[in-house]
Design a protein around this motif. Structure first.
Motif, mmCIF file in Angstrom:
data_model
loop_
_atom_site.group_PDB
_atom_site.id
_atom_site.type_symbol
_atom_site.label_atom_id
_atom_site.label_comp_id
_atom_site.label_asym_id
_atom_site.label_seq_id
_atom_site.Cartn_x
_atom_site.Cartn_y
_atom_site.Cartn_z
ATOM 1 N N LYS A 265 48.263 44.033 34.210
ATOM 2 C CA LYS A 265 50.014 44.346 33.657
ATOM 3 C C LYS A 265 50.787 43.648 35.272
ATOM 4 O O LYS A 265 52.136 43.530 35.019
ATOM 5 N N THR A 266 49.986 43.447 36.081
ATOM 6 C CA THR A 266 51.009 43.149 37.320
ATOM 7 C C THR A 266 50.558 41.380 37.922
ATOM 8 O O THR A 266 51.348 41.060 38.614
ATOM 9 N N ILE A 267 49.439 41.037 37.572
ATOM 10 C CA ILE A 267 48.950 39.969 38.123
ATOM 11 C C ILE A 267 49.833 38.591 37.692
ATOM 12 O O ILE A 267 50.296 37.683 38.742
ATOM 13 N N GLN A 268 50.821 38.624 36.391
ATOM 14 C CA GLN A 268 51.696 37.754 36.230
ATOM 15 C C GLN A 268 53.005 37.894 37.184
ATOM 16 O O GLN A 268 53.832 36.681 37.207
ATOM 17 N N THR A 269 53.220 38.765 37.772
ATOM 18 C CA THR A 269 54.450 39.055 38.804
ATOM 19 C C THR A 269 54.297 38.575 40.074
ATOM 20 O O THR A 269 55.188 38.423 40.809
ATOM 21 N N LEU A 270 53.131 38.083 40.317
ATOM 22 C CA LEU A 270 52.730 37.497 41.662
ATOM 23 C C LEU A 270 53.376 36.076 41.773
ATOM 24 O O LEU A 270 53.336 35.292 40.727
ATOM 25 N N VAL A 271 53.902 35.536 42.739
ATOM 26 C CA VAL A 271 54.451 34.125 43.027
ATOM 27 C C VAL A 271 53.094 33.418 43.142
ATOM 28 O O VAL A 271 51.918 33.712 43.513
ATOM 29 N N ASP A 272 53.566 31.937 42.992
ATOM 30 C CA ASP A 272 52.219 30.848 43.428
ATOM 31 C C ASP A 272 51.657 31.347 44.829
ATOM 32 O O ASP A 272 52.390 31.389 45.839
ATOM 33 N N GLY A 273 50.262 31.459 44.864
ATOM 34 C CA GLY A 273 49.862 31.641 45.976
ATOM 35 C C GLY A 273 49.825 33.083 46.675
ATOM 36 O O GLY A 273 49.702 33.428 47.664
ATOM 37 N N GLY A 274 50.388 33.906 45.761
ATOM 38 C CA GLY A 274 50.243 35.533 46.095
ATOM 39 C C GLY A 274 49.042 35.979 45.927
ATOM 40 O O GLY A 274 47.957 35.499 45.904
ATOM 41 N N ARG A 275 48.840 37.232 46.880
ATOM 42 C CA ARG A 275 47.953 38.033 47.031
ATOM 43 C C ARG A 275 47.718 39.262 46.557
ATOM 44 O O ARG A 275 48.666 40.185 46.649
ATOM 45 N N TYR A 276 46.574 39.627 45.752
ATOM 46 C CA TYR A 276 46.571 40.867 45.068
ATOM 47 C C TYR A 276 45.121 41.805 45.668
ATOM 48 O O TYR A 276 44.360 40.949 45.879
ATOM 49 N N VAL A 277 45.494 42.679 46.264
ATOM 50 C CA VAL A 277 44.384 43.560 47.004
ATOM 51 C C VAL A 277 44.240 44.887 46.184
ATOM 52 O O VAL A 277 45.060 45.508 45.853
ATOM 53 N N THR A 278 42.922 45.104 45.858
ATOM 54 C CA THR A 278 42.540 46.618 45.335
ATOM 55 C C THR A 278 41.548 47.148 45.815
ATOM 56 O O THR A 278 40.551 46.503 46.648
ATOM 57 N N CYS A 279 41.629 48.618 46.019
ATOM 58 C CA CYS A 279 40.378 49.379 46.467
ATOM 59 C C CYS A 279 39.504 50.418 45.736
ATOM 60 O O CYS A 279 39.031 51.325 46.326
ATOM 61 N N GLY A 280 39.992 50.384 44.394
ATOM 62 C CA GLY A 280 39.467 51.471 43.578
ATOM 63 C C GLY A 280 39.827 51.477 42.000
ATOM 64 O O GLY A 280 40.699 50.271 41.628
ATOM 65 N N LEU A 281 39.239 52.036 41.396
ATOM 66 C CA LEU A 281 39.426 52.257 40.113
ATOM 67 C C LEU A 281 39.808 53.455 39.425
ATOM 68 O O LEU A 281 39.565 54.555 40.316
ATOM 69 N N TYR A 282 40.618 53.826 38.344
ATOM 70 C CA TYR A 282 41.125 55.198 37.888
ATOM 71 C C TYR A 282 40.002 55.890 37.172
ATOM 72 O O TYR A 282 39.932 56.952 37.351
ATOM 73 N N HIS A 283 39.204 54.929 36.434
ATOM 74 C CA HIS A 283 38.332 55.564 35.484
ATOM 75 C C HIS A 283 37.071 55.652 36.273
ATOM 76 O O HIS A 283 35.989 55.002 35.835
ATOM 77 N N GLN A 284 36.753 56.891 36.915
ATOM 78 C CA GLN A 284 35.695 56.848 37.670
ATOM 79 C C GLN A 284 34.629 57.755 36.934
ATOM 80 O O GLN A 284 33.397 57.544 37.438
ATOM 81 N N PHE A 285 35.001 58.729 36.111
ATOM 82 C CA PHE A 285 34.082 59.454 35.295
ATOM 83 C C PHE A 285 33.888 59.093 34.135
ATOM 84 O O PHE A 285 34.974 59.110 33.128
ATOM 85 N N LEU A 286 32.734 58.749 33.647
ATOM 86 C CA LEU A 286 32.642 58.042 32.367
ATOM 87 C C LEU A 286 32.798 59.129 31.108
ATOM 88 O O LEU A 286 32.736 58.729 29.873
#
Length: 370
Positions: free
Chosen positions: A266-287
């Motif tokens: 939902k957010t990748i398209q809000t980055l400018v050209d050459g933008g950087r996205y960093v993540t450190c985890g996920l929400y759904h950790q318990f199946l």
């Protein structure tokens, strides 16, 4: 020694229960117990312990990752067993092995989560323990970092993972003065650390949150704009808000996201050209819990990434230097840390409730041994 644990229905008689509380995680009922178990043996001259230290925990805290660990453990917990919890801690060194030279009895320490290499052959990298509430534990010194007297126990007990992770993410983003940075899930522990760390970088910070009630607290941390979002909507940022932001900036230069499965699509398209996205985890950790992904399909995400030359950066905690820099910045007043509350004794329910359920929580929750 004492430990805080998720307990089976009929614990082994050798385990003394000091206090219990009925809690709930993701709708699953659990029993939390403050337990007394036999003390550890530590011989500084022995082959096993001569390069180790024995520490006594003063306080500890839980992160989002602990929730998944607790739920996973509870699903296969035998009635006479228990699972000791906790990711972060502050402790006092109470004994040192004969070959240890960089730590001394009386030093206060926190966990050093250096990753992907611990720095010592044969010692695993990453989080030192998933059982940080154990009052006494034995560690290799490389898994610990001494802290200065200016850092109170309550701050130290919540510090290591959040600080080391966010300083690593910010380092990898190579941000520049004036950059426009979106931080998602603003009230999450990682995001609060990130917002605080960004204060000294002369950037414009935008924050998403599901509750606008904390807007002033975010503004007090230097945030430029707080964006209320609905995670069930097709777009994370409401279209009317997105239009206003678009008039001000072309897009975000960077995104810091603790939960990629909630926000990446939902957010990748809000980055400018050459933008950087960093993540450190996920929400759904318990199946075992329900989760429905909402957002762009992988094909569409990667199409945007390629066409706009976007970098997607993964991050797992950080280097020792990241943690050391965070400690220095805290001591010099550049890196504020939000503490929600501190609990002790039989206040187990309050500790868990504030950690995982309280909608008005803002900052980390600490359990302190008296």
């Amino acid at each position: 020694m004492r430990s805080l644990a998720i307990c089976g229905d009929h614990l082994d008689p050798l385990v003394k229960t000091l206090a219990t509380a009925k809690i709930e995680l993701d709708g699953i009922p659990l029993v939390a117990g403050l337990l007394a178990t036999p003390d550890l043996d530590f011989d500084p001259q022995s082959l096993e312990h001569r390069d180790r230290v024995l520490v006594k925990k003063l306080a500890f805290s839980c992160n989002y990752r602990d929730k998944g660990l607790m739920l996973t453990a509870s699903a296969k917990l035998q009635p006479d067993r228990y699972y000791t919890i906790g990711s972060e801690f502050v402790a006092e060194v109470v004994a040192v092995g004969a070959e240890v030279t960089d730590l001394n009895i009386g030093d206060r320490v926190i966990g050093n989560n250096q990753y992907p290499d611990s720095g010592v052959a044969g010692i695993a990298p990453g989080v030192p323990t998933n059982h940080a509430s154990k009052e006494y534990q034995i560690f290799h010194p490389v898994k610990l970092l001494k802290i200065p007297p200016q850092m109170p126990d309550e701050i130290a007990a919540v510090f290591s993972i959040g600080a080391q992770t966010t300083y690593s993410m910010i380092r990898k983003l190579n941000i520049k003065p004036g950059d426009n940075i979106l931080v998602t899930a603003g009230k999450s522990n990682t995001s609060l650390f990130a917002i605080a760390a960004l204060k000294q970088h002369n950037v414009n910070v935008y924050v998403t949150t599901t509750s606008i009630d904390f807007a002033q607290k975010f503004y007090d941390l230097g945030v430029k704009q707080v964006i209320e979002v609905d995670l069930n909507a097709d777009k994370l940022i409401p279209p009317e808000v997105a239009r206003v932001i678009k008039h001000e900036i072309d897009g975000f230069d960077c995104i810091i996201d603790p939960f990629f499965d909630l926000h990446l699509g939902k957010t990748i398209q809000t980055l400018v050209d050459g933008g950087r996205y960093v993540t450190c985890g996920l929400y759904h950790q318990f199946l075992g819990t329900a989760f429905e992904y909402r957002g762009l399909a992988l094909k569409d995400i990667m199409t945007i990434v390629m066409l706009k030359n976007i970098q997607i950066i993964g991050n797992c905690v950080g280097q020792t230097s990241d943690l050391a820099n965070a400690i220095e910045d805290y001591v010099t007043g550049k890196f504020p840390v939000a503490i929600d509350s501190v609990w002790s004794d039989d206040r187990l329910y309050d500790f868990f409730n504030r950690t995982y359920h309280a909608k008005d929580r803002f900052g980390k929750v600490v359990y302190r041994y008296n």
